[in-house]
Design an enzyme around this catalytic site. Sequence first.
Site, PDB file in Angstrom:
ATOM      1  N   LYS A   1      -5.632  -9.649  10.857  1.00 17.87           N
ATOM      2  CA  LYS A   1      -5.583  -8.193  10.728  1.00 17.87           C
ATOM      3  C   LYS A   1      -6.967  -7.703  10.349  1.00 17.87           C
ATOM      4  O   LYS A   1      -7.505  -8.063   9.302  1.00 17.87           O
ATOM      5  CB  LYS A   1      -4.570  -7.783   9.657  1.00 17.87           C
ATOM      6  CG  LYS A   1      -4.533  -6.282   9.409  1.00 17.87           C
ATOM      7  CD  LYS A   1      -3.419  -5.884   8.473  1.00 17.87           C
ATOM      8  CE  LYS A   1      -3.463  -4.389   8.195  1.00 17.87           C
ATOM      9  NZ  LYS A   1      -2.421  -3.981   7.253  1.00 17.87           N
TER      10      LYS A   1
ATOM     11  N   GLU B   1      -8.327 -17.367   9.972  1.00 19.43           N
ATOM     12  CA  GLU B   1      -7.147 -16.743   9.352  1.00 19.43           C
ATOM     13  C   GLU B   1      -5.877 -17.247  10.051  1.00 19.43           C
ATOM     14  O   GLU B   1      -4.876 -17.561   9.398  1.00 19.43           O
ATOM     15  CB  GLU B   1      -7.219 -15.215   9.478  1.00 19.43           C
ATOM     16  CG  GLU B   1      -8.247 -14.541   8.591  1.00 19.43           C
ATOM     17  CD  GLU B   1      -7.776 -14.404   7.138  1.00 19.43           C
ATOM     18  OE1 GLU B   1      -6.697 -14.907   6.794  1.00 19.43           O
ATOM     19  OE2 GLU B   1      -8.519 -13.776   6.345  1.00 19.43           O
TER      20      GLU B   1
ATOM     21  N   CYS C   1       0.794  -1.241   0.000  1.00 13.94           N
ATOM     22  CA  CYS C   1       0.000   0.000   0.000  1.00 13.94           C
ATOM     23  C   CYS C   1       0.824   1.288   0.000  1.00 13.94           C
ATOM     24  O   CYS C   1       0.368   2.310  -0.505  1.00 13.94           O
ATOM     25  CB  CYS C   1      -1.020   0.005   1.137  1.00 13.94           C
ATOM     26  SG  CYS C   1      -0.318  -0.221   2.758  1.00 13.94           S
TER      27      CYS C   1
ATOM     28  N   LYS D   1      -4.174  -8.062  15.290  1.00 14.37           N
ATOM     29  CA  LYS D   1      -4.027  -6.629  15.054  1.00 14.37           C
ATOM     30  C   LYS D   1      -5.366  -5.985  14.744  1.00 14.37           C
ATOM     31  O   LYS D   1      -6.097  -6.539  13.930  1.00 14.37           O
ATOM     32  CB  LYS D   1      -3.071  -6.459  13.863  1.00 14.37           C
ATOM     33  CG  LYS D   1      -2.876  -5.052  13.369  1.00 14.37           C
ATOM     34  CD  LYS D   1      -1.962  -5.065  12.173  1.00 14.37           C
ATOM     35  CE  LYS D   1      -1.776  -3.657  11.661  1.00 14.37           C
ATOM     36  NZ  LYS D   1      -0.990  -3.632  10.439  1.00 14.37           N
TER      37      LYS D   1
ATOM     38  N   ARG E   1      -1.670   5.956   8.351  1.00  9.43           N
ATOM     39  CA  ARG E   1      -1.730   6.348   6.930  1.00  9.43           C
ATOM     40  C   ARG E   1      -1.065   7.696   6.715  1.00  9.43           C
ATOM     41  O   ARG E   1      -0.538   7.975   5.648  1.00  9.43           O
ATOM     42  CB  ARG E   1      -3.174   6.300   6.441  1.00  9.43           C
ATOM     43  CG  ARG E   1      -3.625   4.845   6.479  1.00  9.43           C
ATOM     44  CD  ARG E   1      -5.042   4.581   6.102  1.00  9.43           C
ATOM     45  NE  ARG E   1      -5.306   3.158   6.324  1.00  9.43           N
ATOM     46  CZ  ARG E   1      -6.486   2.600   6.265  1.00  9.43           C
ATOM     47  NH1 ARG E   1      -7.530   3.336   5.960  1.00  9.43           N
ATOM     48  NH2 ARG E   1      -6.625   1.308   6.482  1.00  9.43           N
TER      49      ARG E   1
HETATM   50  C1  PBG Z   1      -0.307  -1.674   5.633  1.00 11.48           C
HETATM   51  C2  PBG Z   1      -0.281  -1.538   7.075  1.00 11.48           C
HETATM   52  C3  PBG Z   1      -1.169  -0.806   7.850  1.00 11.48           C
HETATM   53  C4  PBG Z   1      -0.707  -0.900   9.150  1.00 11.48           C
HETATM   54  C5  PBG Z   1       0.420  -1.697   9.151  1.00 11.48           C
HETATM   55  N1  PBG Z   1       0.659  -2.110   7.855  1.00 11.48           N
HETATM   56  C6  PBG Z   1      -2.304   0.040   7.433  1.00 11.48           C
HETATM   57  C7  PBG Z   1      -3.512  -0.529   6.832  1.00 11.48           C
HETATM   58  O1  PBG Z   1      -3.689  -1.733   6.685  1.00 11.48           O
HETATM   59  O2  PBG Z   1      -4.367   0.280   6.469  1.00 11.48           O
HETATM   60  C8  PBG Z   1      -1.323  -0.217  10.309  1.00 11.48           C
HETATM   61  C9  PBG Z   1      -0.451  -0.046  11.472  1.00 11.48           C
HETATM   62  C10 PBG Z   1      -0.877   0.989  12.408  1.00 11.48           C
HETATM   63  O3  PBG Z   1      -1.986   1.551  12.329  1.00 11.48           O
HETATM   64  O4  PBG Z   1      -0.088   1.273  13.299  1.00 11.48           O
HETATM   65  N2  PBG Z   1      -0.444  -2.920   5.160  1.00 11.48           N
END
Ligand code: PBG
Length: 327
Positions: free
Chosen positions: A198, A236, A125, A251, A208
């Site tokens: 996640k 998962e 991303c 997470k 972000r």
């Molecule tokens: C991207 C990623 C994200 C986070 C870790 N890796 C953002 C998302 O999935 O939107 C979030 C970590 C955080 O909020 O501290 N793959």
Amino acid sequence: MSSSFPTKRLRRLRKSEKMRNLVQEVLFSANDLICPVFVQENLKERNVVKSMPDIIRLPLEDLTGEIEKIKELKIPAIMLFGIPAKKDDAGTGSFVDDGIVQKAISQVRQNFGDNIVIMADVCLCQYTSSGHCGILRENKIDNDASLKTLAEIALSQARSGVDIVSPSAMMDGQVKAIRQILDDNGFTDVGIMSHSAKHRSSFYNPFRDAADCAPQFGDRKTYQVPFTNPREAMREIESDITEGVDIVMVKPALAYLDLIAETKRIHNIPISAYSVSGEYALVKAASQLGWINEIDIMTEILYSIKRAGADMIVTYFAKKMASNLSK
Ligand code: PBG
């Protein structure tokens, strides 16, 4: 004395600090911490992430100094995130040998050898123009095409000297695809810590800002776990274990303690919890307003995650917690 008096008096074991120390059940040490580190390509000067006070995006030149501090605090591991100078549809910056994370990994490996565990995020991303965690085909995520790229990312990180790759894209089969490419290329000792359960969460918003990875359209609901579905989250985790993951992750952490506890109860595998950006931001904001005590709340939250069953925690409080533990 009347028989109505209590015979059980739990306060007997609470009467002094030494007594409380003696019966303390859950212990927290700096060894339980993984410290996130953001490195940005072509950055002139380190800059603070607005919605995450004290969290900094670093230019490569500042990385060694930062790792030195983390190591001095006796934190055993870092989690590297890269912010590339350019994004494109294929997320090219994520897997090229001179990508920002690849350079960061080799720099840390060169300067610190085995004295810090190097983990790196494996996702798309930050690198795709769409801000999505996979490759798009006709505005939809192509799961299997994305697997190929995720595997390439992991392989390039392995070549750079990573210890553990940490796929966070939530593509089906990502652990298997990564395990296979690593093994096929002789990296049998590189581990995988998957962001297994996640969730699609609003707790990621400050991240972000930090990583510049907001989706440019839509959301991540088609690939991340809905927070209404605990059994789906457990599936998962099960599938990652079947695919050969070394460490599973739940997470976010604080709002998902039930899943950490359940994973601990039914699986025999190291569990990490990711206390995400929103969890950090809430505490920081309330403490800046003077409404809570940051250190006390941080400590209580991190203990709760440990108590639920996490063996290790990725947290933006890593340095503060470690420094407080050493007092
Ligand atoms: C991207 C990623 C994200 C986070 C870790 N890796 C953002 C998302 O999935 O939107 C979030 C970590 C955080 O909020 O501290 N793959």
